[in-house]
Design an enzyme around this catalytic site. Structure first.
Site, PDB file in Angstrom:
ATOM      1  CD  GLU A  19      -3.017  -1.150   2.244  1.00 57.04           C
ATOM      2  OE1 GLU A  19      -4.203  -1.409   1.899  1.00 57.04           O
ATOM      3  OE2 GLU A  19      -2.661  -1.054   3.386  1.00 57.04           O
ATOM      4  CB  CYS A  22       3.042   7.587   3.032  1.00 52.88           C
ATOM      5  SG  CYS A  22       3.432   6.440   4.318  1.00 52.88           S
ATOM      6  CB  CYS A  68       7.276  -4.766   9.004  1.00 53.61           C
ATOM      7  SG  CYS A  68       8.518  -4.153  10.067  1.00 53.61           S
ATOM      8  CB  CYS A 111       6.192  -2.324  16.560  1.00 52.15           C
ATOM      9  SG  CYS A 111       7.724  -1.917  15.888  1.00 52.15           S
ATOM     10  CB  CYS A 143       2.684  -1.630  13.788  1.00 53.29           C
ATOM     11  SG  CYS A 143       2.990  -1.590  12.108  1.00 53.29           S
ATOM     12  N   GLY A 160       6.933  -1.668   6.191  1.00 48.69           N
ATOM     13  CA  GLY A 160       8.372  -2.287   6.269  1.00 48.69           C
ATOM     14  C   GLY A 160       9.250  -1.513   7.227  1.00 48.69           C
ATOM     15  CD  GLU A 161      13.340  -0.273  10.230  1.00 44.62           C
ATOM     16  OE1 GLU A 161      12.488   0.292  10.885  1.00 44.62           O
ATOM     17  OE2 GLU A 161      14.176   0.484   9.595  1.00 44.62           O
ATOM     18  CB  SER A 201       9.906   6.563   9.388  1.00 41.52           C
ATOM     19  OG  SER A 201       9.660   6.323  10.803  1.00 41.52           O
ATOM     20  CB  SER A 261       9.359   4.519  15.243  1.00 40.35           C
ATOM     21  OG  SER A 261       8.872   4.978  14.101  1.00 40.35           O
ATOM     22  CG  LEU A 262      11.739   7.691  21.574  1.00 39.36           C
ATOM     23  CD1 LEU A 262      13.030   7.110  21.540  1.00 39.36           C
ATOM     24  CD2 LEU A 262      11.928   8.997  22.022  1.00 39.36           C
ATOM     25  CG  HIS A 263       6.442   4.788  19.063  1.00 43.28           C
ATOM     26  ND1 HIS A 263       6.122   5.828  18.529  1.00 43.28           N
ATOM     27  CD2 HIS A 263       6.941   4.013  18.021  1.00 43.28           C
ATOM     28  CE1 HIS A 263       6.091   5.773  17.248  1.00 43.28           C
ATOM     29  NE2 HIS A 263       6.475   4.454  17.015  1.00 43.28           N
ATOM     30  CG  ASN A 309      -4.078   6.004  13.178  1.00 40.36           C
ATOM     31  OD1 ASN A 309      -4.756   6.957  13.209  1.00 40.36           O
ATOM     32  ND2 ASN A 309      -2.773   6.299  12.800  1.00 40.36           N
ATOM     33  CB  CYS A 342       0.742   6.069  11.050  1.00 39.40           C
ATOM     34  SG  CYS A 342       1.120   7.697  10.825  1.00 39.40           S
TER      35      CYS A 342
HETATM   36  N1  SAH Z   1       8.970   0.697  10.060  1.00 37.54           N
HETATM   37  C1  SAH Z   1       9.559   2.076  10.213  1.00 37.54           C
HETATM   38  C2  SAH Z   1       8.589   2.951   9.118  1.00 37.54           C
HETATM   39  C3  SAH Z   1       7.321   2.484   9.077  1.00 37.54           C
HETATM   40  S1  SAH Z   1       6.231   2.679  10.310  1.00 37.54           S
HETATM   41  C4  SAH Z   1       9.036   2.868  11.653  1.00 37.54           C
HETATM   42  O1  SAH Z   1       8.768   1.881  12.370  1.00 37.54           O
HETATM   43  O2  SAH Z   1       9.740   3.671  11.853  1.00 37.54           O
HETATM   44  C5  SAH Z   1       5.615   4.519  10.170  1.00 37.54           C
HETATM   45  C6  SAH Z   1       5.240   5.215  11.610  1.00 37.54           C
HETATM   46  O3  SAH Z   1       3.833   4.912  11.915  1.00 37.54           O
HETATM   47  C7  SAH Z   1       6.118   4.608  12.717  1.00 37.54           C
HETATM   48  O4  SAH Z   1       6.373   5.976  13.446  1.00 37.54           O
HETATM   49  C8  SAH Z   1       5.224   3.870  13.428  1.00 37.54           C
HETATM   50  O5  SAH Z   1       5.695   3.698  14.743  1.00 37.54           O
HETATM   51  C9  SAH Z   1       4.028   4.461  13.535  1.00 37.54           C
HETATM   52  N2  SAH Z   1       2.698   3.403  13.518  1.00 37.54           N
HETATM   53  C10 SAH Z   1       2.945   2.262  13.415  1.00 37.54           C
HETATM   54  N3  SAH Z   1       1.597   1.604  13.775  1.00 37.54           N
HETATM   55  C11 SAH Z   1       0.614   2.749  14.240  1.00 37.54           C
HETATM   56  C12 SAH Z   1      -0.703   2.826  14.659  1.00 37.54           C
HETATM   57  N4  SAH Z   1      -1.337   1.808  14.838  1.00 37.54           N
HETATM   58  N5  SAH Z   1      -1.005   4.194  14.986  1.00 37.54           N
HETATM   59  C13 SAH Z   1       0.054   5.337  14.772  1.00 37.54           C
HETATM   60  N6  SAH Z   1       1.104   5.073  14.266  1.00 37.54           N
HETATM   61  C14 SAH Z   1       1.603   3.906  13.943  1.00 37.54           C
HETATM   62 FE1  SF4 Z   2       7.643  -2.555  11.457  1.00 40.44          FE
HETATM   63 FE2  SF4 Z   2       7.609   0.047  11.632  1.00 40.44          FE
HETATM   64 FE3  SF4 Z   2       5.490  -1.482  12.193  1.00 40.44          FE
HETATM   65 FE4  SF4 Z   2       7.312  -1.677  13.767  1.00 40.44          FE
HETATM   66  S1  SF4 Z   2       6.288   0.206  13.524  1.00 40.44           S
HETATM   67  S2  SF4 Z   2       6.163  -3.212  12.796  1.00 40.44           S
HETATM   68  S3  SF4 Z   2       9.126  -1.482  12.321  1.00 40.44           S
HETATM   69  S4  SF4 Z   2       6.296  -1.033  10.134  1.00 40.44           S
END
Ligand code: SAH
Ligand code: SF4
Length: 414
Positions: free
Chosen positions: A123, A136, A143, A147, A150, A208-209, A240, A262-264, A339, A382
């Site tokens: 996508e 994007c 991936c 996480c 995600c 993906g990463e 990212s 992606s710190l979180h 989300n 996201c």
């Molecule tokens: N894998 C990479 C890039 C793709 S994710 C990464 O993790 O950085 C892009 C962004 O969306 C990242 O910051 C990720 O943490 C965030 N993300 C993933 N799932 C999400 C969700 N359900 N709600 C909001 N942001 C989310």
């Molecule tokens: Fe992969 Fe990024 Fe999703 Fe983590 S947040 S599972 S690294 S796509």
């Protein structure tokens, strides 16, 4: 703006595919070297190769050619030979969804790579604003990193995209937006109105990463940035990462893009749960890599993404710790409202909590930290990307209809 119904967005039943049919390769998405090799395979004399690559480059990446016949600077004979051996095909667009706010999401199917491969699906999301259009882009199918918040991480099938497949996402977006010389955007489409291109920025924030697919991402960005073609500036590309520390410096040195992390979470025990890669590369080592990121400065800040999870990482103490942690790093902070997706175990923080958190971050000198919600009605935000029809099952539809759908979308890159 027309919003397609969910039914209309569902894929058409797939046609039975002929097995093991020889498929002509597409030149679209190729690097200069790959084009050169493809021309050499047609026995084009070595002394002509450079010029021929330049011609193809111009027609493919500057003019958006979809047919060899329009390539008037190339003689008829060579055009015919090219058409015999190659195509200018793009990935198939399986569905296109348009959000009420103009955000567009495309589900694309890559050409099959073997008789046993039905073609990887990914996508890609377009987020228009008045003065920019951000695409994007996905770097992998699925991936491997899991996480816990995600959706992409729950997808079983994972493979790296080739550089051509990454570039092809930009090509499809420009095709669909009418973003080539002498073309126009679809009737009623929301695109930037400042007279420039419609795709101005790229964020590697799709599926993906990207740092687990470094070579292909790098080659793809070289194509995308080339001034004789797509011409997107390196500072308009944001990569990212969830924190693949050993590859971060190379992204700065070799791609020269902006960086988002992606710190979180501000504590290792929590980040270990949210972003399991943290067990390998904990917060201190990650931030050290940010401090020394090539080119980092106040003009070229690192974006820290922080997803707002109710009762998990959203306290005022967390906000203060975040500010302390980032001290000394030229940083922007993006708060992303979580989300939800079908089966997710988290909830999005309340708006008052997000506002309080954002105020603390703002008082510490970081401006406009909450991502504008975009694409909420089409699961384009996201972490919602997942290329399987299961994403549109009953529960997801219910969430959409009741308005609990996607909250955040981004405008992270400058
Ligand atoms: N894998 C990479 C890039 C793709 S994710 C990464 O993790 O950085 C892009 C962004 O969306 C990242 O910051 C990720 O943490 C965030 N993300 C993933 N799932 C999400 C969700 N359900 N709600 C909001 N942001 C989310
Ligand atoms: Fe992969 Fe990024 Fe999703 Fe983590 S947040 S599972 S690294 S796509």
């Amino acid at each position: 703006m027309q919003v397609p119904s969910q039914e209309a967005a569902l894929r058409a039943p797939s046609q039975p595919r002929p097995v093991a049919m020889p498929v002509k390769p597409s030149l679209v998405g190729m690097t200069r070297q790959e084009l050169r090799d493809s021309l050499a395979a047609l026995d084009i004399p070595a002394r002509e190769l450079r010029m021929r690559v330049g011609q193809l480059w111009h027609w493919i990446y500057l003019r958006g050619a979809r047919d060899f016949d329009v390539m008037t600077t190339i003689g008829k004979g060579l055009r015919a030979r090219l058409a015999e051996a190659y195509t200018l095909a793009r990935p198939e667009v399986v569905t296109e969804q348009v959000s009420r706010d103009g955000t567009r999401k495309w589900l694309m199917r890559m050409p099959s790579t073997s008789p046993f491969d039905k073609g990887a699906e990914i996508e890609c999301v377009y987020i228009p604003e008045v003065d920019r259009g951000t695409l994007c882009v996905s770097s992998q199918v699925g991936c491997t990193l899991n996480c816990s918040f995600c959706h992409t991480g729950t997808q079983k099938l994972v493979r790296n995209l080739t550089s051509a497949e990454i570039v092809a996402q930009v090509m499809v977006a420009r095709d669909r937006l009418g973003d080539w010389p002498d073309e126009n955007p679809p009737e009623g489409a929301f695109v930037p109105s400042d007279g420039g291109r419609f795709v101005t920025n790229i964020v590697l924030m799709g599926m993906g990463e990207p740092l687990y697919n470094f070579d292909h991402v790098k080659a793809a960005m070289d194509v995308v940035c080339d001034n004789e073609g797509l011409g997107i500036g390196r500072r308009r590309i944001t990569l990212s990462t969830s924190g693949v520390v050993p590859m971060i410096a190379r992204a700065g040195e070799e791609i020269g893009c902006m960086l988002a992390i992606s710190l979180h979470a501000v504590r290792d025990d929590l980040r270990d749960v949210l972003v399991p890669l943290n067990k390998k590369y904990p917060i201190a080592t990650l931030l050290e890599a940010c401090r020394t990121y090539p080119g980092v400065s106040n003009a070229k800040r690192i974006t820290f993404e922080y997803v707002m999870l109710k009762g998990v990482n959203d306290s005022e103490a967390d906000a203060r710790a975040l500010v302390r942690l980032l001290k000394g790093i030229p940083a922007k902070i993006n708060l992303i409202p979580f989300n939800p997706w079908p089966g997710s175990q988290y909830e999005c923080s309340d708006w008052e909590t997000i506002e309080r958190f954002s105020q603390i971050v703002f008082d510490a000198g970081y401006a406009s930290p909450v991502r504008t919600p975009r694409g909420r009605d089409i699961l384009a935000a996201c972490g919602q990307l997942k290329s399987e029809t299961e994403k549109l099952r009953a529960r997801a539809r219910l969430m959409l209809e009741s308005g609990i759908g996607a909250e955040g979308m981004f405008s992270a890159a400058e």
